[in-house]
Design a protein around this motif. Sequence first.
Motif, PDB file in Angstrom:
ATOM      1  N   GLY A 251       5.934  -2.674  -5.677  1.00  0.00           N
ATOM      2  CA  GLY A 251       5.336  -2.652  -4.351  1.00  0.00           C
ATOM      3  C   GLY A 251       4.052  -3.458  -4.299  1.00  0.00           C
TER       4      GLY A 251
ATOM      5  N   SER B 157       1.776  -1.575   1.701  1.00  0.00           N
ATOM      6  CA  SER B 157       2.415  -0.553   2.536  1.00  0.00           C
ATOM      7  C   SER B 157       1.452  -0.219   3.657  1.00  0.00           C
TER       8      SER B 157
ATOM      9  N   GLY C 173       4.789   4.649   1.914  1.00  0.00           N
ATOM     10  CA  GLY C 173       5.997   3.914   2.232  1.00  0.00           C
ATOM     11  C   GLY C 173       7.224   4.563   1.614  1.00  0.00           C
TER      12      GLY C 173
ATOM     13  N   THR D 284       8.568   1.880  -1.466  1.00  0.00           N
ATOM     14  CA  THR D 284       7.693   1.545  -2.588  1.00  0.00           C
ATOM     15  C   THR D 284       6.931   2.769  -3.092  1.00  0.00           C
TER      16      THR D 284
ATOM     17  N   GLU E 224       6.630  -2.333   4.452  1.00  0.00           N
ATOM     18  CA  GLU E 224       6.312  -2.426   3.022  1.00  0.00           C
ATOM     19  C   GLU E 224       6.715  -3.813   2.515  1.00  0.00           C
TER      20      GLU E 224
END
Length: 581
Positions: free
Chosen positions: A95, A98, A151, A154, A510
Motif C-alpha cells: 500500500g 489510503s 482502506g 491495503t 487506495e
Amino acid sequence: MSGMGRRRFVSGISGAVAGAALWQGFTPGRASAQERALALTAARAVRTAGTTLEQAATPTGDGPYKRLVAGPGWPLVVRAELAGAASGRDDRRTGLASFVQFTDLHLTDTESPVRFEYLARFNDSAHRPQEALTVRGASSLVERVNQVRQGPYTGLPFSMVMATGDNTDNHERLELDWYLSVMSGGRITPNSGDLARYEGVQNSGSAQYWNPESSLQDAYKAKGLPHIPGFLGGAIRPFDAPGLRVPWYTTVGNHDDSIEGSLPDLGLLNDLYTGSRKVEGCDDATAARLADAVLHDPGQAVVLLSKLLTGGGAIRTVTPDERRHPFTPTEFAQAHLNPAYTGPGPAGHGFTQDTVSSGHLYYTFDLSDGVLGISLDTTNRAGFADGSLGTGQLTWLESVLKAHSGRWYDADGNLVRGGSDGRLVVLFSHHTSSTMGNLLPDPYHPFEGRHGGDELVALLQRFPNVVAWVNGHTHTNQITAHGHAVPERAFWEINTASHVDYPHHARIIEVADNRDGTLSLFTTLIESAAPYRTDFTDTSDPGLAALYRELAYNDPYATPAARMGAAADHNTELLLTKPAT
C-alpha cells in the motif's frame, strides 16, 4: 484468518470460490453469480465492514414512496483497460496511500432569501425535500469515516479526507461555518434568521412544496412523501458534530463561488441575501424563463429576479440575518485558517496566508510518502455551473508536475528526463474533464485566457506519474480511463456522486504497488453511518440522518438511477502501468 492470510488463501478464481464457501457458508455450486462475486471480494479484502462492499441501501416496496433497507453489498470490479491484471498480485501488493473523498455536500441554508425553490420542476437542484437535513447528513458521513478508519484492500489508515467542492450550497458565511464545523467538530445550530423557528418553504402552506409537519395534501405528499410531525423542529435543533479524526483538505466548487452555483457574484445581491424578502413562488411562465436564464443568461436572471421582488412573486417576510452574507474567495480561504476550525489539521486545510493574499485557491500537499496531492480551482467567476482553468493556474500546474516528475513528455511528444526521482501524483478538482467547457473571461481577470477539460487531460498525459484525477460536480458515479493508446501516458478519472442527491456516496481511494510493473487504485464507496430503516416518528439525530437518505431517494424531481452509475463505477480495482523513474 488475518487479512493477509485471507489474501494468501486466494490464489486464483477457483481458490477464491473455494474460499467463498468457507467465508459465506454456501457451496460454489449453489451460489449465485453475485454471491460468488461478493465472496471473492470479501476474500481479497482486509476488511469490508462499513463499506458498500458489505451492504448498501436498497429500495423496497410497491408504492410511490420507497423505503430503504440494508441490501447486499456491491462486489469489486476489476478494470484492466489500461494495464493487465496479473495473478498473485494480492500477495505482492504494498500500500502507498489510503484516503477518502467527500464531494458536493451542499450544506444548505434553506431559509435564505437568495434561493430559487420555485424552479424545482424545471431544475431539480433548486429544491430538494431533504435539504433541511444536509448538515446532519454530512456529520453522519463523518461518523462513518471515523468508524471505518482504513482502506479495505491495503489496510492503511486514512491519511486524509478531501472535500472536492460545493461544500456550501450558496456560498454564505453561515453555510461555510457549518461546513468547517462538520469537518472539524463542534456545536452546530443548522438554522438561520429566527433561531427559535423555521422560516422556509417547507412550512409555507403552499401546496407546491412538501410541508412535512402539516396535514396539507401538497404535491410531494401526492407522490407518497410522508407527514412527519416534528421534522422541521428536529432539523433546526442544535447538535454536536464529532468532526473528522484524520486531517482534511478542501477544494473549491462553483457553489462555493457563485450565487446558487450559476450566477456571477458581483455584489449586487448582498442586501437581498441578508434582508427579509424571500420569493416563494411565481407563475409557471415566469418560472420557466427564470430557470432558463439561470442556466444560460445570468444577466437576464438578475432582471427577472428583481421583477419578482417588486411584486411579481409570492413574497414571504423572514428574519434578516447578516450571517447569510456571501463570502469571497479570499474570505473562504481565510476562514479555513481560523484556529477554531483546525480540528485534526492541517492548519488551513490546504490554504495558507499566501493563498489569502494571492486569491489563488489551488495548492499542493503531501498525500502520503511518495504521493503528491494537487488541488485545483476549476471555478469560473463569470458564472454558470461548469468550469475551466485560468492560464496562470495551468502554467503553475505544469511547473509543479515537472518539479515532481523524473520524466515527462513535452508538448511535441518527446521524452524529457528531469532531475527528480519522481512522485506519484493524484489531482483533485471540483469539475470533471467533460464539465470544463466554460471559457468565458473571468470578470476579475478579464484578460487572462481560460482552458478547458481537453487541454487539461492533454497536459496530464504528458506526465506518466499522474495516476488519478479525482472530482465531483456531476452528482454521478463515473470512472473514466484516459490514454488507452499509450500505457505510460494513461491515468484514471474518478468522479463520485454527491452527498446531497441520492445515492449519498463518498469514496475511499487506495493506491497500491503490485510489484509486477503495475499499480492498483482501489475505489470503494461508503454511505453515512445513518440506519437504513427509517421511522417517521423518530426525529433523533440518527433518525433524521436516516430520513435524509430516504427522502433523497424519493425526491420526485431527482433521477437516482442515473446518478448511481454502473457497477464498473462503484467498487473497483483500476489497473495502471507503474511509471518508470
